[in-house]
Design an enzyme around this catalytic site. Structure first.
Site, PDB file in Angstrom:
ATOM      1  N   ALA A 180      53.467  58.213  80.846  1.00 32.31           N
ATOM      2  CA  ALA A 180      52.663  57.997  79.645  1.00 32.31           C
ATOM      3  C   ALA A 180      51.695  56.832  79.824  1.00 32.31           C
ATOM      4  O   ALA A 180      51.991  55.850  80.509  1.00 32.31           O
ATOM      5  CB  ALA A 180      53.576  57.739  78.451  1.00 32.31           C
ATOM      6  N   HIS A 183      29.906  60.223  81.061  1.00 30.95           N
ATOM      7  CA  HIS A 183      28.834  60.268  80.069  1.00 30.95           C
ATOM      8  C   HIS A 183      27.951  59.049  80.283  1.00 30.95           C
ATOM      9  O   HIS A 183      28.132  57.998  79.671  1.00 30.95           O
ATOM     10  CB  HIS A 183      29.428  60.266  78.659  1.00 30.95           C
ATOM     11  CG  HIS A 183      28.438  60.668  77.607  1.00 30.95           C
ATOM     12  ND1 HIS A 183      28.822  61.160  76.390  1.00 30.95           N
ATOM     13  CD2 HIS A 183      27.086  60.670  77.590  1.00 30.95           C
ATOM     14  CE1 HIS A 183      27.748  61.431  75.663  1.00 30.95           C
ATOM     15  NE2 HIS A 183      26.684  61.135  76.373  1.00 30.95           N
ATOM     16  N   LYS A 214      49.371  54.658  90.030  1.00 36.31           N
ATOM     17  CA  LYS A 214      49.839  54.535  91.397  1.00 36.31           C
ATOM     18  C   LYS A 214      51.120  55.339  91.565  1.00 36.31           C
ATOM     19  O   LYS A 214      51.811  55.627  90.582  1.00 36.31           O
ATOM     20  CB  LYS A 214      50.126  53.068  91.731  1.00 36.31           C
ATOM     21  CG  LYS A 214      48.911  52.149  91.638  1.00 36.31           C
ATOM     22  CD  LYS A 214      49.285  50.706  91.916  1.00 36.31           C
ATOM     23  CE  LYS A 214      48.059  49.803  91.810  1.00 36.31           C
ATOM     24  NZ  LYS A 214      48.397  48.394  92.068  1.00 36.31           N
ATOM     25  N   ASN A 256      50.162  69.781  74.157  1.00 37.22           N
ATOM     26  CA  ASN A 256      50.622  69.239  72.887  1.00 37.22           C
ATOM     27  C   ASN A 256      49.439  68.716  72.067  1.00 37.22           C
ATOM     28  O   ASN A 256      48.288  68.994  72.366  1.00 37.22           O
ATOM     29  CB  ASN A 256      51.672  68.162  73.142  1.00 37.22           C
ATOM     30  CG  ASN A 256      53.058  68.768  73.297  1.00 37.22           C
ATOM     31  OD1 ASN A 256      53.684  69.161  72.314  1.00 37.22           O
ATOM     32  ND2 ASN A 256      53.531  68.869  74.538  1.00 37.22           N
TER      33      ASN A 256
END
Length: 207
Positions: free
Chosen positions: A184, A133, A204, A103
Site C-alpha cells: 500500500a 501531463h 523497492k 476496487n
C-alpha cells in the site's frame, strides 16, 4: 427538489429495511449492476463474459479498451484512453485480462499501451498511467497545467497474478512481473521481476 426528494427516499429505504431482510434488498442492487454493466459494455472494443461494472463509472475512449472474462469494476473506476488531447493525437491501447478486479476509485489513463494480465487484484485508489501531463522545465511550468501537452513515457505491463495494494501509483515505462505483491501507498517508478514483494516511495524490492 433534492431537499424534498432525499428525505423521501431515505424514509422509503428505512421502511423497506423493516419489511425485507438485507439479502432480499441486495437483489435490487444486483439488478441495477446488471443493467448498468449491459449498458456500458457496448462501448468497449472487446468485453468478456461476466462483465460487472458498478455505478459510478467514468470512461473515455472505450473503443480502445479490451476487457476479458470475469471482470469486476467497483464504484469510482475511471478508464481513460486518450486519442486526442489539445492539438495532439494518440493511438491508445488498454488491454485487461481475465479475472481482474478493480476496487474503489481506481484510475487507468493511457495514450500508448497499458497491458494488465490475468488474475490481477487491484486495491482502492490506484493509479496506472503510461504518460506525464507536461514537462517540468522552467518554460513548461509557465503553462497552465490543464494546457500542458501529454507525453508518452513508455508502456506499462502488469503480468499475471499481481496483487496491488491500496493507494499505489504505477508510473510509465514499468513492467511488473507475475506473482508480484505491491504494498500500500507505493509509487512504482521502475520494473520488477516476477515473485517480487515491492513497497516504498519510490518502490523497492523488500523480499
Amino acid at each position: 427538489m433534492k431537499r424534498l426528494l432525499y428525505p423521501i427516499l431515505e424514509l422509503f429505504g428505512y421502511i423497506l429495511s423493516k419489511i425485507f431482510d438485507l439479502k432480499f434488498l441486495m437483489r435490487f442492487k444486483l439488478v441495477k449492476r446488471l443493467i448498468y454493466s449491459s449498458w456500458y459494455k457496448r462501448f468497449f472494443k472487446v468485453y468478456g463474459k461476466n462483465f460487472n461494472l458498478d455505478y459510478p463509472f467514468y470512461g473515455l475512449g472505450l473503443e480502445f479498451v479490451e476487457i476479458g472474462d470475469d471482470f469486476i469494476g467497483c464504484p469510482g473506476l475511471r478508464i481513460e484512453a486518450w486519442s486526442k488531447y489539445g492539438n495532439d493525437y494518440f493511438k491508445p491501447e488498454i488491454v485487461i485480462g481475465n479475472n481482474v478486479c478493480f476496487n474503489y476509485n481506481c484510475h487507468i489513463g493511457g495514450i500508448g499501451k497499458i497491458i494488465i494480465g490475468n488474475n490481477v487484484l487491484v486495491g482502492s485508489n490506484v493509479l496506472i498511467t503510461d504518460h506525464y501531463h507536461g514537462k517540468t522545465d522552467d518554460e513548461s511550468l509557465q503553462i497552465p497545467p490543464i494546457s500542458r501537452p501529454l507525453y508518452y513515457k513508455g508502456e506499462v505491463i502488469i503480468e499475471d497474478n499481481v496483487w496491488i495494494g491500496e493507494n499505489v501509483s504505477i508510473m510509465p515505462g514499468v513492467v511488473i512481473g507475475e506473482n508480484c505483491v505491491i504494498g500500500a501507498n507505493s509509487v512504482v517508478t521502475k520494473s520488477f521481476p516476477k515473485n517480487s514483494i515491492i513497497a516504498g516511495v519510490p518502490a523497492k524490492r523488500i523480499n
